[in-house]
Motif scaffolding. Structure first.
Motif, PDB file in Angstrom:
ATOM      1  N   TYR A  39      -9.079  42.760 -19.679  1.00  0.00           N
ATOM      2  CA  TYR A  39      -9.894  41.585 -19.361  1.00  0.00           C
ATOM      3  C   TYR A  39     -10.269  40.829 -20.638  1.00  0.00           C
ATOM      4  N   GLN A  40     -10.618  41.570 -21.665  1.00  0.00           N
ATOM      5  CA  GLN A  40     -10.959  40.950 -22.947  1.00  0.00           C
ATOM      6  C   GLN A  40      -9.765  40.164 -23.494  1.00  0.00           C
ATOM      7  N   ASP A  41      -8.587  40.749 -23.431  1.00  0.00           N
ATOM      8  CA  ASP A  41      -7.383  40.057 -23.903  1.00  0.00           C
ATOM      9  C   ASP A  41      -7.137  38.777 -23.109  1.00  0.00           C
ATOM     10  N   TRP A  42      -7.377  38.803 -21.808  1.00  0.00           N
ATOM     11  CA  TRP A  42      -7.207  37.608 -20.988  1.00  0.00           C
ATOM     12  C   TRP A  42      -8.214  36.539 -21.397  1.00  0.00           C
ATOM     13  N   LYS A  43      -9.488  36.937 -21.563  1.00  0.00           N
ATOM     14  CA  LYS A  43     -10.539  35.968 -21.907  1.00  0.00           C
ATOM     15  C   LYS A  43     -10.324  35.360 -23.288  1.00  0.00           C
ATOM     16  N   LEU A  44      -9.755  36.119 -24.205  1.00  0.00           N
ATOM     17  CA  LEU A  44      -9.527  35.637 -25.563  1.00  0.00           C
ATOM     18  C   LEU A  44      -8.166  34.964 -25.730  1.00  0.00           C
ATOM     19  N   GLY A  45      -7.353  34.990 -24.684  1.00  0.00           N
ATOM     20  CA  GLY A  45      -6.048  34.353 -24.740  1.00  0.00           C
ATOM     21  C   GLY A  45      -4.991  35.160 -25.473  1.00  0.00           C
ATOM     22  N   ARG A  46      -5.263  36.447 -25.702  1.00  0.00           N
ATOM     23  CA  ARG A  46      -4.283  37.296 -26.385  1.00  0.00           C
ATOM     24  C   ARG A  46      -3.196  37.787 -25.444  1.00  0.00           C
ATOM     25  N   ALA A  47      -3.456  37.706 -24.148  1.00  0.00           N
ATOM     26  CA  ALA A  47      -2.465  38.104 -23.141  1.00  0.00           C
ATOM     27  C   ALA A  47      -2.464  37.037 -22.059  1.00  0.00           C
ATOM     28  N   LYS A  48      -1.312  36.777 -21.505  1.00  0.00           N
ATOM     29  CA  LYS A  48      -1.169  35.787 -20.440  1.00  0.00           C
ATOM     30  C   LYS A  48      -0.647  36.524 -19.213  1.00  0.00           C
ATOM     31  N   PRO A  49      -1.586  36.974 -18.378  1.00  0.00           N
ATOM     32  CA  PRO A  49      -1.212  37.830 -17.261  1.00  0.00           C
ATOM     33  C   PRO A  49      -0.619  37.065 -16.086  1.00  0.00           C
ATOM     34  N   GLN A  50       0.044  37.814 -15.259  1.00  0.00           N
ATOM     35  CA  GLN A  50       0.390  37.332 -13.934  1.00  0.00           C
ATOM     36  C   GLN A  50      -0.879  37.570 -13.120  1.00  0.00           C
ATOM     37  N   ALA A  51      -1.769  36.609 -13.125  1.00  0.00           N
ATOM     38  CA  ALA A  51      -3.159  36.862 -12.757  1.00  0.00           C
ATOM     39  C   ALA A  51      -3.580  36.354 -11.380  1.00  0.00           C
ATOM     40  N   ALA A  52      -2.670  35.992 -10.540  1.00  0.00           N
ATOM     41  CA  ALA A  52      -3.074  35.389  -9.270  1.00  0.00           C
ATOM     42  C   ALA A  52      -4.036  36.278  -8.486  1.00  0.00           C
ATOM     43  N   ALA A  53      -3.751  37.560  -8.384  1.00  0.00           N
ATOM     44  CA  ALA A  53      -4.620  38.447  -7.609  1.00  0.00           C
ATOM     45  C   ALA A  53      -6.010  38.532  -8.221  1.00  0.00           C
ATOM     46  N   THR A  54      -6.087  38.586  -9.542  1.00  0.00           N
ATOM     47  CA  THR A  54      -7.382  38.663 -10.219  1.00  0.00           C
ATOM     48  C   THR A  54      -8.162  37.368 -10.055  1.00  0.00           C
ATOM     49  N   VAL A  55      -7.488  36.242 -10.160  1.00  0.00           N
ATOM     50  CA  VAL A  55      -8.162  34.957  -9.977  1.00  0.00           C
ATOM     51  C   VAL A  55      -8.734  34.873  -8.568  1.00  0.00           C
ATOM     52  N   ILE A  56      -7.970  35.297  -7.595  1.00  0.00           N
ATOM     53  CA  ILE A  56      -8.457  35.269  -6.214  1.00  0.00           C
ATOM     54  C   ILE A  56      -9.677  36.178  -6.063  1.00  0.00           C
ATOM     55  N   LYS A  57      -9.653  37.361  -6.662  1.00  0.00           N
ATOM     56  CA  LYS A  57     -10.808  38.264  -6.597  1.00  0.00           C
ATOM     57  C   LYS A  57     -12.037  37.619  -7.224  1.00  0.00           C
ATOM     58  N   MET A  58     -11.846  36.943  -8.362  1.00  0.00           N
ATOM     59  CA  MET A  58     -12.972  36.287  -9.024  1.00  0.00           C
ATOM     60  C   MET A  58     -13.525  35.150  -8.160  1.00  0.00           C
ATOM     61  N   LEU A  59     -12.650  34.346  -7.591  1.00  0.00           N
ATOM     62  CA  LEU A  59     -13.110  33.272  -6.718  1.00  0.00           C
ATOM     63  C   LEU A  59     -13.849  33.827  -5.506  1.00  0.00           C
ATOM     64  N   GLY A  60     -13.409  34.974  -5.037  1.00  0.00           N
ATOM     65  CA  GLY A  60     -14.067  35.614  -3.903  1.00  0.00           C
ATOM     66  C   GLY A  60     -15.496  36.054  -4.191  1.00  0.00           C
ATOM     67  N   LYS A  61     -15.865  36.152  -5.453  1.00  0.00           N
ATOM     68  CA  LYS A  61     -17.221  36.535  -5.842  1.00  0.00           C
ATOM     69  C   LYS A  61     -18.181  35.344  -5.850  1.00  0.00           C
ATOM     70  N   LEU A  62     -17.639  34.136  -5.682  1.00  0.00           N
ATOM     71  CA  LEU A  62     -18.443  32.915  -5.762  1.00  0.00           C
ATOM     72  C   LEU A  62     -18.750  32.363  -4.373  1.00  0.00           C
ATOM     73  N   ASP A  63     -19.900  31.682  -4.270  1.00  0.00           N
ATOM     74  CA  ASP A  63     -20.161  30.968  -3.030  1.00  0.00           C
ATOM     75  C   ASP A  63     -19.411  29.639  -3.081  1.00  0.00           C
ATOM     76  N   ASP A  64     -19.385  28.936  -1.968  1.00  0.00           N
ATOM     77  CA  ASP A  64     -18.570  27.725  -1.855  1.00  0.00           C
ATOM     78  C   ASP A  64     -18.897  26.679  -2.912  1.00  0.00           C
ATOM     79  N   ASP A  65     -20.184  26.425  -3.125  1.00  0.00           N
ATOM     80  CA  ASP A  65     -20.568  25.395  -4.101  1.00  0.00           C
ATOM     81  C   ASP A  65     -20.119  25.757  -5.506  1.00  0.00           C
ATOM     82  N   GLU A  66     -20.214  27.031  -5.864  1.00  0.00           N
ATOM     83  CA  GLU A  66     -19.815  27.447  -7.215  1.00  0.00           C
ATOM     84  C   GLU A  66     -18.302  27.394  -7.373  1.00  0.00           C
ATOM     85  N   ILE A  67     -17.566  27.670  -6.326  1.00  0.00           N
ATOM     86  CA  ILE A  67     -16.102  27.526  -6.369  1.00  0.00           C
ATOM     87  C   ILE A  67     -15.746  26.073  -6.674  1.00  0.00           C
ATOM     88  N   ILE A  68     -16.400  25.164  -5.990  1.00  0.00           N
ATOM     89  CA  ILE A  68     -16.137  23.737  -6.200  1.00  0.00           C
ATOM     90  C   ILE A  68     -16.435  23.345  -7.639  1.00  0.00           C
TER      91      ILE A  68
END
Length: 79
Positions: A39-68
């Motif tokens: 996660y640290q490598d992703w946040k710092l740009g040291r790794a470029k993951p195939q991150a679709a599943a992780t992005v979806i999980k993160m969006l799932g933690k937000l309410d609608d207004d915060e997603i927008i």
């Protein structure tokens, strides 16, 4: 837009949803089912993951207004 920009926006948005309570890299990584180092490598740009599943999980933690808000910030990065 860099992938680390996306992770930083989403991380900050999730923190905002919890009234600004800081979420450690370790805690966020654990909640996503990945190592803190990965996660640290992703946040710092040291790794470029195939991150679709992780992005979806993160969006799932937000309410609608915060997603927008997060998506609007991401869209502004591409302008």
């Amino acid at each position: 837009m860099q992938i680390n920009d996306l992770f930083n926006i989403l991380h900050n948005s999730i923190e905002s949803q919890y009234n600004g309570k800081k979420i450690s890299l370790k805690d966020m990584a654990k909640s996503l089912g990945i190592s803190m180092r990965t996660y640290q490598d992703w946040k710092l740009g040291r790794a470029k993951p195939q991150a679709a599943a992780t992005v979806i999980k993160m969006l799932g933690k937000l309410d609608d207004d915060e997603i927008i808000r997060a998506v609007r910030k991401i869209n502004r990065l591409e302008e």
